[in-house]
Scaffold this active site. Sequence first.
Site, PDB file in Angstrom:
ATOM      1  CG  HIS A   1     -59.442  18.810  90.897  1.00  0.00           C
ATOM      2  ND1 HIS A   1     -59.812  20.134  90.858  1.00  0.00           N
ATOM      3  CD2 HIS A   1     -58.943  18.518  89.682  1.00  0.00           C
ATOM      4  CE1 HIS A   1     -59.532  20.619  89.658  1.00  0.00           C
ATOM      5  NE2 HIS A   1     -59.010  19.663  88.930  1.00  0.00           N
TER       6      HIS A   1
ATOM      7  CG  ASP B   1     -61.338  21.949  75.721  1.00  0.00           C
ATOM      8  OD1 ASP B   1     -60.133  21.695  75.594  1.00  0.00           O
ATOM      9  OD2 ASP B   1     -61.908  22.118  76.828  1.00  0.00           O
TER      10      ASP B   1
ATOM     11  CG  HIS C   1     -60.324  21.142  80.030  1.00  0.00           C
ATOM     12  ND1 HIS C   1     -60.371  22.162  79.115  1.00  0.00           N
ATOM     13  CD2 HIS C   1     -59.566  21.587  81.056  1.00  0.00           C
ATOM     14  CE1 HIS C   1     -59.651  23.181  79.567  1.00  0.00           C
ATOM     15  NE2 HIS C   1     -59.148  22.862  80.739  1.00  0.00           N
TER      16      HIS C   1
ATOM     17  CG  ASN D   1     -63.222  25.829  90.340  1.00  0.00           C
ATOM     18  OD1 ASN D   1     -64.428  26.087  90.387  1.00  0.00           O
ATOM     19  ND2 ASN D   1     -62.761  24.649  90.001  1.00  0.00           N
TER      20      ASN D   1
ATOM     21  CB  SER E   1     -61.067  17.500  84.628  1.00  0.00           C
ATOM     22  OG  SER E   1     -60.666  18.240  83.482  1.00  0.00           O
TER      23      SER E   1
ATOM     24  CB  ALA F   1     -57.418  32.369  92.410  1.00  0.00           C
TER      25      ALA F   1
ATOM     26  CG  ASP G   1     -36.843  38.188  82.722  1.00  0.00           C
ATOM     27  OD1 ASP G   1     -37.195  38.339  83.910  1.00  0.00           O
ATOM     28  OD2 ASP G   1     -35.689  37.867  82.395  1.00  0.00           O
TER      29      ASP G   1
END
Lengths: 554, 554
Positions: free
Chosen positions: B363, B194, B367, B233, B365, B231, B442
């Site tokens: 908040h 990552d 990553h 998390n 992260s 949603a 679409d």
Amino acid sequence: MKNEECIKVIPLGGLGEIGKNITAFEYEDEIIVIDCGISFPDEEMYGVDLVIPDITYLKSNAEKVKGIFLTHGHEDHIGALPYILKQLNVPVYGTKLTLGIVENKLKEHNILSDCELHNVNAGDIIELKNFKIEFIRVTHSIADSCAIAIHSPLGVILHTGDFKIDFTPIDGLVMDLERISNLGKEGVMLLMADSTNVEREGHTISEKAIGKTLTRIISNAAGRVIVATFASNIHRMQQIADASVMNDRKIVFSGRSMENISKVAMDLGYLHIPEEYIIRMDDMQNYNNKNITIITTGSQGEPMAGLARIAFSTHRKITIEPEDLYIISASPIPGNEKLISRVINELFKKGAEVIYEDLEEVHVSGHAYQEELKLIHALVHPKYFMPVHGEYRHIRQHAKLAQGLGMQGENIFTMETGQILEITVDEAKIAGKVHTGAVFVDGLGVGDVGSIVLRDRKHLAEDGMLTIVVTLERQSYSIIAGPDIITRGFIYAKESDELINEVKEIVRTELNKCLDNKVIEWYVLKSNMKKSVERYLYKKTNRRPTIFPIIMEI
Amino acid sequence: MKNEECIKVIPLGGLGEIGKNITAFEYEDEIIVIDCGISFPDEEMYGVDLVIPDITYLKSNAEKVKGIFLTHGHEDHIGALPYILKQLNVPVYGTKLTLGIVENKLKEHNILSDCELHNVNAGDIIELKNFKIEFIRVTHSIADSCAIAIHSPLGVILHTGDFKIDFTPIDGLVMDLERISNLGKEGVMLLMADSTNVEREGHTISEKAIGKTLTRIISNAAGRVIVATFASNIHRMQQIADASVMNDRKIVFSGRSMENISKVAMDLGYLHIPEEYIIRMDDMQNYNNKNITIITTGSQGEPMAGLARIAFSTHRKITIEPEDLYIISASPIPGNEKLISRVINELFKKGAEVIYEDLEEVHVSGHAYQEELKLIHALVHPKYFMPVHGEYRHIRQHAKLAQGLGMQGENIFTMETGQILEITVDEAKIAGKVHTGAVFVDGLGVGDVGSIVLRDRKHLAEDGMLTIVVTLERQSYSIIAGPDIITRGFIYAKESDELINEVKEIVRTELNKCLDNKVIEWYVLKSNMKKSVERYLYKKTNRRPTIFPIIMEI
């Protein structure tokens, strides 16, 4: 009655938004204006080039308006002048560099000779009948920036303009904190201060601090150095130039605004580069790559500016070469992150080295952080406070900061563009609203693109369009040509044959239903065609292209 | 020949872009796929809802594809499954929570019963003919995340998936660094890791750290608390719920994905909230505001999601009330800064309190930062390294980080989507490219909107359109109806009368010129009309609306 006299402060732009800064100050038969900026269109303003303030209020009080006073030469403070002066030609006051940049703009619009520009120096005071307007030196990311103190019959209003407190500015001209402190001592009625960076803790870094980083990077570069920065940041340019000269690198300016502003700055003595170190782009080939620094526009990733053109190989004269080192000496303005990232990625993909803010300290902000703001509040300790320059969140946080320093909430005015702050000897209050707004500039048109046009563009952008044309003969109640269908932005042509044929069939059916009943009112025919086709397409594709039914009648 | 055998690693998405993660691993007659994500359209992809990978390569090797293995339940890793499984129905492997979220999606697309889902636990190994696929627990911003080790005849490939190293995760399930370390000891042929946060120095903060901040804020709130977060998390949800229960607040979930995922997470035992604390939105009126916490979607400022609807007063059931406290417990994904800011500004304007990342630590992260990445590299010390998950800049910086730790540049592969990494016993090299791409979804259409349609939408969005219709009679070479003009997105109707009349005149002149010479070839007529009108409009307005000349013939 003397105690009824009041001064009105009316932000006509710049509150609750970034940019488009313009504020009117009115006392009896005099109005003065501070700044006259543009803002940039947001992503919903399809096709709009730039946004200028609506000055209906000034125009309907035209005889009162005595002048526009400029704090500094950034677009969001001067950019609307060419458009506004065409509507309301009043004297403009500003420092030498600020007016140098303004002159360039007015020349491009062919109105320079019609305009009245007055050069002032920091420290100067312009005396009108009721107002005295004093220019006070501040530090910012463009040279020759000023705060403005308005001495009115009711007291002093101090407008900081954009500022940071840089104790070691590149030109050695520090902010005139002494004068600001003296004004505070004498008493300031209203402080209006820059809120841009109120959410950031601590103190900005001095412009000088990044000079070292730039010098180190430029000294170590093996090939060309290409620096993208804001064209107006002359001190940054100076530091890049100094580091380049030190390493025997010639300097090339790339991009229209970069060429224009560097020329103005050198002509007026704000930018000092030995003449022999400046070369034309066409002469680069006469030098080794390690003896070249290019200073270019495009630090925001703008697709049409220098840096992006180089990255995407559409620059007419500069192509990426081995060992090129790119420096992006700027922060992304909110909303530009992806554009910049796209350019960085492309440069990396093509094998270039790129240095940007996340990796090295190659940029500092020009707007005061919390501790600097606190210092100004402490020195000025005004009676009333109006946070300016910023979105609503910044204005709100700046109000809180002032409260944290002891101001009473009722003396702080978090206002919106157009609201009137009315100050008398006894009190200050928000008293009504004047007409304000955003005028869109699109190509040559000023104001001919409005919300309806934008709504249509948005709709076209999302689902495309489908036009249906038929020719009817009134006498025989019959279709004699068509229906023909044209679509754009809706669906791949090759995949849509069946769909289009079905649409034609639906149109024929709908029309014949009406015609059989001898109904030939256009609006009925059109509306029926449109509704049936819309319903069908939504069911089939979940999209709602704009549908234009056109009936020709013979 | 045995020494000719090779394994191919083919990223079909996710390199040089954020999202759309999908990678194929091929050995002889077996292909396995890790992840199957979507990406979100950028601002040039007008009207596109989401973007999925082009799996032409997998479809043309359909008989080889043995399964899709999911690292975790985020959209950019599982979101394309409903579309891809319709094209290529293969078994899907994932942990319980991941599959719980996938099931919801497949249900919505009505294909759940046709799909083969296999539940695995961290630690499980799936054995195929040549590959063994091992799931290894990692920590990330969604529960039940895994890295995947592929044991192949040529060696081990370790794919980290998305991860951070959280030593105090909310569920107590720490990352299996021991297994990763053991794999390193035994020898890892290829590490894929990552790269999202490779530009950030230091170490991420533990999810647990913000629990304290949230608890303090929620405990001090006088009215309702409305928290917007991702949603998916679930650990964030858990912490918000715990702080709410502690303060006797009932919990309401708002927004479709928030309701869906919280339900899945509770059903499967990943989210623990006492049943009596969860109430329906309609039951909020039965409680005091200080006893309510709303957890909502919209933390990215998405205009159609919960938070924006509340802010702009378009939510069907929630209106802003005095003393409401809004918490945005998320970072803006690059590109969303302005959307979020718009929502924050609106909430402030309506008098609400708003807490966001710039003001409080609400908040963290999901990553890994630089120091975490270094740890993984040190534990795994692979033979080859391929940075994954990130734009090109991140991939490039991750390569540099690995070099800084001692890896040789020739063993690091910074690849683009579609390139093939071919690994044999002796060497690894980039060997060609397979067809890949972005397929636009679409409405109901998948892939029927392509670059031509988007180019047309862009053009329509920028300058609008102008349609010209005339009916001609072939026999008499004469115009018998029209020209009629329809415009949208071009100019204000009321200001355009003169312009439109002039356009009609130009069309008439051009047509008559042709008709007088008995020229009635449509393409000549159309092209002449179009060119003249284009030239005129550009001169007058500096704009280039899309022009549609339509000729009806009878």
